[in-house]
Enzyme design. Structure first.
Site, PDB file in Angstrom:
ATOM      1  N   TYR A  39       0.829  -1.210   0.000  1.00  0.00           N
ATOM      2  CA  TYR A  39       0.000   0.000   0.000  1.00  0.00           C
ATOM      3  C   TYR A  39       0.861   1.255   0.000  1.00  0.00           C
ATOM      4  CZ  TYR A  39      -3.827  -3.133   1.512  1.00  0.00           C
ATOM      5  OH  TYR A  39      -4.747  -4.142   1.625  1.00  0.00           O
ATOM      6  N   LEU A 173     -18.068  -3.921   0.864  1.00  0.00           N
ATOM      7  CA  LEU A 173     -19.235  -3.322   0.212  1.00  0.00           C
ATOM      8  C   LEU A 173     -19.240  -3.639  -1.287  1.00  0.00           C
ATOM      9  CD1 LEU A 173     -19.079   0.117   2.043  1.00  0.00           C
ATOM     10  CD2 LEU A 173     -20.525  -1.834   2.615  1.00  0.00           C
ATOM     11  N   ILE A 213     -13.207  -4.264   7.422  1.00  0.00           N
ATOM     12  CA  ILE A 213     -12.288  -3.113   7.373  1.00  0.00           C
ATOM     13  C   ILE A 213     -12.653  -2.185   6.206  1.00  0.00           C
ATOM     14  CG2 ILE A 213     -10.310  -4.106   8.596  1.00  0.00           C
ATOM     15  CD1 ILE A 213      -9.223  -4.948   5.809  1.00  0.00           C
ATOM     16  N   SER A 224     -19.908   7.126  10.318  1.00  0.00           N
ATOM     17  CA  SER A 224     -21.136   6.354  10.127  1.00  0.00           C
ATOM     18  C   SER A 224     -20.849   4.857   9.979  1.00  0.00           C
ATOM     19  CB  SER A 224     -21.910   6.864   8.900  1.00  0.00           C
ATOM     20  OG  SER A 224     -21.177   6.660   7.709  1.00  0.00           O
TER      21      SER A 224
END
Length: 272
Positions: A39, A173, A213, A224
Site C-alpha cells: 500500500y 461493500l 475493514i 457512520s
C-alpha cells in the site's frame, strides 16, 4: 488475543490521505488499522498511530508482507521500522505467490519471537490453500479475502472452521458496487432501523462473524461506518440477505497474476 470486529482499511490511500483517515478513525473509537507493504503508506499509518496519543496496546495493527520479500529474513523488522512500532498484532502473507512457504516460515519465526502476535494469510485459494493448510506448522488465525453479500465465502468458511481461522473481509461493500448497496432488502432494512444501506451491510458482516475493514477518507463516512452496534438484524433478516448471494467476485485470483506479483519489485522504504 482479541481483535476488534471493525477497523479502518487503507488500501489505495496515498500517504497523506491514509494518515488523516487513520487519525480520524482512531479519534472516533476505531481500534483496528489495516495496511500493507504494497500500500506504500505504512509510514503514514505509523505517524497516525503515534499522533493519536493512544497507548500502543489499545491499537490493533495489521500489515502484510509482499511476495518479493517473503525470503527476506529482515522483512518483518523492516515493516516494524516503517510503522515505528515494536510489534505488529497481525501479519499476513499478502498473496499466494513466490516462495510463500519461506515467507510463512519467517512469519512463524517472528510469531515465536513476539514480533507479531497473530499470523494471517490473504487471497489464498483452491490447491494453494489446501497445500498451505497441510504444511503450516502454526495454522493462520485470520484469512483476509474479498467477502460481501454477493460473495459471502460460505465454502471457504467451512474449509477454515476446523482451524478456528477467522475471515477479515476486504471489499466488504463489493468495491462500492451500487447494485449491491441498493439491493431492495438493504433499502427495506435501512428504513426499518433508521440506518443507511451501507450500515446494514456492515452490520450483516458483524453478525456473519466477519472482521470488517471498510476504507474511507471521508470523515462522515468513517463515523457512520462505525455506528452499527446499536441494533441487530433478526435471523429471518439474515436469511433474507443470504438470498442475494450471486457468487460474484470483484477480484479473481489466478496463477498469471500471482506470478507477476512475485516479480513486482517495490522499494517499500521509499514512502513519505
Amino acid at each position: 488475543m482479541k481483535i476488534p470486529k471493525l477497523g479502518i482499511g487503507t488500501f489505495l490511500m496515498k500517504p497523506d490521505d491514509a494518515q488523516k483517515a487513520v487519525e480520524e478513525a482512531l479519534s472516533n473509537g476505531y481500534r483496528l488499522v489495516d495496511t500493507a507493504n504494497a500500500y506504500m503508506n505504512e509510514k503514514a499509518v505509523g505517524r497516525a498511530i503515534k499522533n493519536s496519543g493512544l497507548p500502543r496496546e489499545e491499537i490493533f495493527v495489521s500489515s502484510k508482507l509482499w511476495p518479493t520479500v517473503y525470503e527476506d529474513e529482515n522483512a518483518v523488522d523492516d515493516t516494524l521500522k516503517r510503522l515505528n512500532v515494536d510489534y505488529v498484532d497481525l501479519m499476513f502473507l499478502h498473496q499466494p505467490a513466490g516462495n510463500w512457504e519461506a515467507g510463512y516460515k519467517n512469519l512463524e519465526k517472528a510469531y515465536k519471537e513476539g514480533k507479531i502476535k497473530a499470523i494471517g494469510i490473504s487471497n489464498f485459494h483452491d490447491e494453494k490453500l489446501t497445500k498451505f493448510l497441510e504444511r503450516a506448522e502454526i495454522k493462520p488465525q485470520v484469512m483476509q479475502v474479498g467477502a460481501h453479500p454477493y460473495c459471502p465465502q460460505t465454502e471457504l468458511k467451512k474449509t477454515l472452521k476446523p482451524y478456528g481461522t477467522r475471515i477479515m473481509a476486504w471489499y466488504p461493500l463489493g468495491h462500492g458496487d451500487k447494485s449491491l448497496i441498493q439491493e431492495p432488502i438493504f433499502t427495506k432494512l435501512a428504513e426499518k432501523y433508521g440506518k443507511s444501506n451501507v450500515q446494514i451491510i456492515l452490520r450483516w458482516h458483524i453478525q456473519e462473524g466477519n472482521i470488517v475493514i471498510p476504507g474511507s477518507t471521508n470523515p462522515t463516512h468513517i463515523k457512520s461506518n462505525a455506528d452499527i452496534f446499536d441494533f441487530s438484524l433478526t435471523d429471518e433478516e439474515m436469511a433474507e440477505i443470504a438470498k442475494v448471494n450471486k457468487n460474484k467476485r470483484y477480484y479473481i485470483p489466478d496463477d498469471a497474476k500471482e506470478e507477476a506479483y512475485a516479480s513486482m519489485e517495490m522499494d517499500f522504504d521509499d514512502q513519505k
